[in-house]
Scaffold this motif. Structure first.
Motif, mmCIF file in Angstrom:
data_model
loop_
_atom_site.group_PDB
_atom_site.id
_atom_site.type_symbol
_atom_site.label_atom_id
_atom_site.label_comp_id
_atom_site.label_asym_id
_atom_site.label_seq_id
_atom_site.Cartn_x
_atom_site.Cartn_y
_atom_site.Cartn_z
ATOM 1 N N LEU A 111 1.335 2.700 -13.370
ATOM 2 C CA LEU A 111 0.799 3.525 -14.448
ATOM 3 C C LEU A 111 -0.414 2.850 -15.084
ATOM 4 N N GLY A 112 -0.341 1.522 -15.235
ATOM 5 C CA GLY A 112 -1.500 0.779 -15.727
ATOM 6 C C GLY A 112 -2.665 0.903 -14.768
ATOM 7 N N ALA A 113 -2.359 0.896 -13.468
ATOM 8 C CA ALA A 113 -3.402 1.057 -12.455
ATOM 9 C C ALA A 113 -4.091 2.399 -12.592
ATOM 10 N N GLN A 114 -3.328 3.407 -12.939
ATOM 11 C CA GLN A 114 -3.880 4.751 -13.083
ATOM 12 C C GLN A 114 -4.932 4.804 -14.195
ATOM 13 N N ILE A 121 -12.447 2.270 -11.609
ATOM 14 C CA ILE A 121 -12.133 1.028 -10.890
ATOM 15 C C ILE A 121 -11.356 1.369 -9.613
ATOM 16 N N PRO A 122 -11.857 0.998 -8.446
ATOM 17 C CA PRO A 122 -11.109 1.209 -7.209
ATOM 18 C C PRO A 122 -9.799 0.404 -7.221
ATOM 19 N N ILE A 123 -8.704 1.060 -6.876
ATOM 20 C CA ILE A 123 -7.372 0.473 -7.017
ATOM 21 C C ILE A 123 -6.557 0.673 -5.748
ATOM 22 N N VAL A 124 -5.754 -0.359 -5.400
ATOM 23 C CA VAL A 124 -4.683 -0.211 -4.412
ATOM 24 C C VAL A 124 -3.434 -0.875 -4.991
ATOM 25 N N GLY A 125 -2.314 -0.177 -4.922
ATOM 26 C CA GLY A 125 -1.062 -0.719 -5.421
ATOM 27 C C GLY A 125 -0.150 -1.175 -4.301
ATOM 28 N N ILE A 126 0.543 -2.289 -4.528
ATOM 29 C CA ILE A 126 1.561 -2.790 -3.599
ATOM 30 C C ILE A 126 2.898 -2.763 -4.333
ATOM 31 N N CYS A 280 -11.302 -2.053 2.421
ATOM 32 C CA CYS A 280 -12.426 -2.221 3.357
ATOM 33 C C CYS A 280 -12.800 -0.903 4.028
ATOM 34 N N ALA A 281 -11.833 0.008 4.107
ATOM 35 C CA ALA A 281 -12.098 1.320 4.698
ATOM 36 C C ALA A 281 -12.736 2.282 3.697
ATOM 37 N N GLY A 282 -12.964 1.787 2.475
ATOM 38 C CA GLY A 282 -13.623 2.610 1.471
ATOM 39 C C GLY A 282 -12.708 3.560 0.737
ATOM 40 N N GLU A 283 -11.403 3.301 0.768
ATOM 41 C CA GLU A 283 -10.453 4.176 0.092
ATOM 42 C C GLU A 283 -10.023 3.584 -1.249
ATOM 43 N N THR A 284 -9.599 4.446 -2.163
ATOM 44 C CA THR A 284 -9.110 4.010 -3.464
ATOM 45 C C THR A 284 -7.985 4.930 -3.919
ATOM 46 N N ASP A 285 -7.326 4.547 -5.028
ATOM 47 C CA ASP A 285 -6.173 5.293 -5.535
ATOM 48 C C ASP A 285 -5.107 5.443 -4.448
ATOM 49 N N ARG A 286 -4.832 4.346 -3.764
ATOM 50 C CA ARG A 286 -3.847 4.352 -2.689
ATOM 51 C C ARG A 286 -2.746 3.324 -2.989
ATOM 52 N N MET A 287 -1.651 3.453 -2.289
ATOM 53 C CA MET A 287 -0.578 2.464 -2.338
ATOM 54 C C MET A 287 -0.121 2.167 -0.924
ATOM 55 N N LEU A 298 -0.669 5.568 1.285
ATOM 56 C CA LEU A 298 -0.338 6.844 0.656
ATOM 57 C C LEU A 298 -1.109 6.978 -0.656
ATOM 58 N N PRO A 299 -1.303 8.198 -1.139
ATOM 59 C CA PRO A 299 -1.930 8.372 -2.453
ATOM 60 C C PRO A 299 -1.099 7.682 -3.537
ATOM 61 N N LEU A 300 -1.756 6.978 -4.442
ATOM 62 C CA LEU A 300 -1.050 6.242 -5.483
ATOM 63 C C LEU A 300 -0.207 7.160 -6.353
ATOM 64 N N GLU A 301 -0.633 8.407 -6.505
ATOM 65 C CA GLU A 301 0.089 9.344 -7.373
ATOM 66 C C GLU A 301 1.503 9.616 -6.874
ATOM 67 N N ILE A 302 1.763 9.361 -5.600
ATOM 68 C CA ILE A 302 3.116 9.566 -5.067
ATOM 69 C C ILE A 302 4.113 8.666 -5.774
#
Length: 323
Positions: A111-114, A121-126, A280-287, A298-302
């Motif tokens: 949620l903080g990432a959102q 800010i480009p984000i990826v969540g683990i 590196c693939a230019g994607e953001t808002d992913r997990m 996957l989309p981070l919103e999932i």
């Protein structure tokens, strides 16, 4: 994301989970492999807001793969829940020309990432949490180790339960989610498993204890998720209802500690590497997610969606095996 990624940062947030260090190591080394500059953020969002950055080189992550906890540390951040705190966090990243942020944590961390993503800010969540309660992924970093920690503890408790003819109630973590209780309960052959998702049937639990007593079994293990009920109240209710002597053990934070299991180290390493590949693939808002034994994007919103329901089939099987 059209600009080429050159500098990234990584932080851990929320409760620590065994395997987080392996994920940090993978992010750093995979990033360096692709020619990126990698910074670490100390103390989660709190450190991000106050600019606690460190340079992460190969040596910075040497010999951490087998360590529990998180070498970047984590902390609660009420300030990150405010618009001003969120703005300050984003400004800290821009001030250092950081192109993207990788966040290792649970649903609160995402949620903080959102909020950062909303500021560009480009984000990826683990997903890193011992509760295994993040939507979209079959496993989260730390869950396997936590379950194994419970099973090891229960093995010791069963020895004394057998010696003294007692019923032990073992309280495990899980305020809203019974995954640890269910998985560990099946693994250690618990006579009953009590989880937040299902109302406990005390008459059925007492009947099981009575049937076991009739066939000469005078000790039992009952696993209780902390969010389901008070183990002490349940123990007293069982004592009054059956006459059997009961004892309660609360495992608490011991479940989070110790070296991560091989499963968690491999999972964390794969997810850390995948997170860098996504950026590196230019994607953001992913997990990153573990789906059908593969690490996918996957989309981070999932992660904010409806939590995967408790495995009812496994819960029913546990009851059938404990007749």
């Amino acid at each position: 994301m059209t600009a080429k990624i050159k500098k990234i940062a990584v932080l851990t947030s929320g409760g620590d989970a065994p395997g987080m260090n392996a994920a940090i190591r993978a992010v750093v080394r995979k990033g360096i492999y692709h020619g990126l500059e990698v910074l670490g953020v100390k103390k989660g969002y709190e450190g991000l807001i106050h600019g606690e950055f460190i340079t992460m080189n190969l040596g910075a992550v040497a010999d951490i793969i087998h360590r529990g906890g998180t070498m970047l540390m984590t902390a609660r951040s009420p300030e990150m829940m405010t618009p001003e705190g969120q703005k300050n966090a984003a400004e800290q990243l821009r001030y250092r020309d950081i192109d993207a942020l990788i966040i290792i944590g649970g649903d609160g961390s995402f949620l903080g990432a959102q909020t950062l993503s909303a500021q560009g800010i480009p984000i990826v969540g683990i997903p890193g949490t011992i509760d295994n309660d993040i939507s979209g992924t079959d496993l989260t970093i730390g869950f396997d180790t936590a379950v194994n920690n419970v099973v090891q503890a229960v093995s010791k408790i069963r020895d004394t339960a057998t010696s003294h003819d007692r019923t032990f109630l073992v309280e495990v973590m899980g305020r809203d989610c019974g995954n640890i209780a269910l998985q560990s309960g099946v693994a250690c052959g618990a006579e009953s498993i009590i989880v937040p998702e299902i109302m406990p049937d005390m008459e059925d639990i007492m009947a099981k204890l009575a049937r076991g007593h009739q066939r000469g079994k005078n000790h039992s293990i009952i696993i209780v998720a902390e969010g389901a009920a008070s183990a002490f109240k349940l123990g007293e209710e069982l004592r009054q209802g059956t006459g059997f002597e009961t004892r309660v053990t609360i495992l608490g934070h011991i479940q989070r500690g110790g070296s991560p299991s091989a499963m968690d180290v491999v999972l964390a390493s794969q997810m850390g590497g995948k997170a860098v590949e996504i950026l590196c693939a230019g994607e953001t808002d992913r997990m990153t997610a573990y789906v059908n034994q593969e690490i996918v994007s996957l989309p981070l919103e999932i992660a904010y969606g409806e939590r995967r329901p408790l495995n009812r089939a496994l819960y029913d099987l546990a009851n059938q095996l404990a007749i």
